[in-house]
Design an enzyme around this catalytic site. Structure first.
Site, PDB file in Angstrom:
ATOM      1  CD1 TRP A  10       6.193  -0.153  -2.021  1.00 12.11           C
ATOM      2  CD2 TRP A  10       7.318  -1.030  -3.747  1.00 12.11           C
ATOM      3  NE1 TRP A  10       5.536   0.207  -3.178  1.00 12.11           N
ATOM      4  CE2 TRP A  10       6.207  -0.317  -4.246  1.00 12.11           C
ATOM      5  CE3 TRP A  10       8.172  -1.662  -4.635  1.00 12.11           C
ATOM      6  CZ2 TRP A  10       5.934  -0.226  -5.618  1.00 12.11           C
ATOM      7  CZ3 TRP A  10       7.904  -1.570  -5.997  1.00 12.11           C
ATOM      8  CH2 TRP A  10       6.797  -0.861  -6.484  1.00 12.11           C
ATOM      9  N   GLY A 173       3.810  -1.916  11.583  1.00 11.67           N
ATOM     10  CA  GLY A 173       3.517  -3.284  11.146  1.00 11.67           C
ATOM     11  C   GLY A 173       2.691  -4.092  12.134  1.00 11.67           C
ATOM     12  CB  SER A 212      -0.560   0.359  11.711  1.00 12.94           C
ATOM     13  OG  SER A 212       0.289  -0.709  12.083  1.00 12.94           O
ATOM     14  N   GLY A 233       3.980   1.552   5.123  1.00 20.25           N
ATOM     15  CA  GLY A 233       4.590   0.276   4.782  1.00 20.25           C
ATOM     16  C   GLY A 233       3.551  -0.652   4.177  1.00 20.25           C
ATOM     17  N   GLY A 234       2.973  -1.511   5.001  1.00 18.38           N
ATOM     18  CA  GLY A 234       2.063  -2.564   4.549  1.00 18.38           C
ATOM     19  C   GLY A 234       0.986  -2.088   3.571  1.00 18.38           C
TER      20      GLY A 234
HETATM   21  P1  PGA Z   1       3.590   0.023   8.395  1.00 21.77           P
HETATM   22  O1  PGA Z   1       5.109   0.461   8.227  1.00 21.77           O
HETATM   23  O2  PGA Z   1       2.744   1.016   7.648  1.00 21.77           O
HETATM   24  O3  PGA Z   1       3.525  -1.346   7.794  1.00 21.77           O
HETATM   25  O4  PGA Z   1       3.295   0.026   9.853  1.00 21.77           O
HETATM   26  C1  PGA Z   1       5.473   1.824   8.302  1.00 21.77           C
HETATM   27  C2  PGA Z   1       6.969   1.970   8.206  1.00 21.77           C
HETATM   28  O5  PGA Z   1       7.683   1.133   8.753  1.00 21.77           O
HETATM   29  O6  PGA Z   1       7.472   2.913   7.579  1.00 21.77           O
END
Ligand code: PGA
Length: 255
Positions: A10, A173, A212, A233-234
């Site tokens: 998160w 990201g 991503s 992440g996102g």
């Molecule tokens: P992301 O982040 O999926 O937003 O690219 C992945 C991470 O930093 O673990």
């Protein structure tokens, strides 16, 4: 069959109300019979909230960071033992954001790994190249050097307990994912590097892909032989995206 591991990072996002909604959604779509395992890594301050929601479910708790020391005058920090109090099972270490923004060194990353393993938690070690290194064709070298730097300090026996997350920095990201071919190629390099050191020891090694990952690219990535799960992440903040990743190819044969 080894479960596919899906770790929701998160980062510094969320709030009591938003977390509650997301966790309710997660509880609905997760299934203890699934062949995917979902781990949530909230900001430390929400660990108690997450624990309360996931108790009795198949969802596991992870942390985004930990201090390498056992106890003491480290204002603002959290120890491995404290994570254990919340039944936290996993902890990210060496995330590129922590290496870049908080100057986390290999020595500190290695010390965190030693402390986590001693405390019975599983470290998830993040490694990955930046764009310039990829463009110069240095990826394999960068990746193996990152692994070697940690192994030199913690030793192979301890490193056996580590899960690796390959996260190309240029893909984090940014909406740019490594192609399926690029990701599989590096996952294979990592597996071979470790298996060359000790084949038996690293037989069950898990290597996650991160950068991503979303509902559109997850299915192709997870089909790759050396991709054992994701660090997300996102997309992990959006219930629908996470559901689709969790219920996609990652959970094939689940029912
Ligand atoms: P992301 O982040 O999926 O937003 O690219 C992945 C991470 O930093 O673990």
């Amino acid at each position: 069959m080894k479960k596919k591991l899906i770790i929701a990072n998160w980062k510094m996002n969320g709030g009591v109300v938003a977390n509650g909604k997301l966790l309710m959604a997660m509880l609905k779509f997760t299934n203890t019979l699934s062949h995917s395992e979902l781990v949530v890594c909230p900001p430390h301050i929400y660990m108690h909230q997450v624990k309360e929601y996931i108790v009795g479910s198949g969802i596991k708790l992870g942390a985004q960071n930990v201090n390498e020391n056992e106890v003491g005058a480290y204002t603002g920090e959290i120890s491995v033992e404290m994570l254990g109090d919340f039944y936290c099972r996993y902890c990210l270490v060496g995330h590129s954001e922590r290496r870049a923004l908080f100057n986390e060194s290999n020595t500190s990353i290695a010390n965190k790994i030693l402390r986590l393993v001693a405390g019975g938690l599983t470290p998830v070690l993040c490694i990955g190249e930046n764009l310039a290194q990829r463009e110069r064709g240095e990826v394999k070298d960068v990746i193996t050097k990152q692994l070697a730097a940690i192994i030199d300090i913690v030793g192979l026996k301890c490193f056996k307990s580590v899960i690796i997350a390959y996260e190309p920095i240029w893909a984090i990201g940014t909406g740019k994912t490594a192609s399926v071919k690029q990701a599989q190629e590096i996952h294979r390099v990592i597996r071979q590097y470790l298996c060359n050191l000790d084949k038996k020891m690293f037989k069950g090694l898990s290597i996650l892909y991160g950068g991503s990952v979303n509902e559109n690219n997850a299915n192709e990535l997870i089909k790759q032989i050396d991709i054992d799960g994701f660090l997300i992440g996102g997309a992990s903040l959006k219930a629908d995206s996470l559901k689709s990743i969790y219920l996609g190819e990652a959970s094939v044969n689940a029912y």
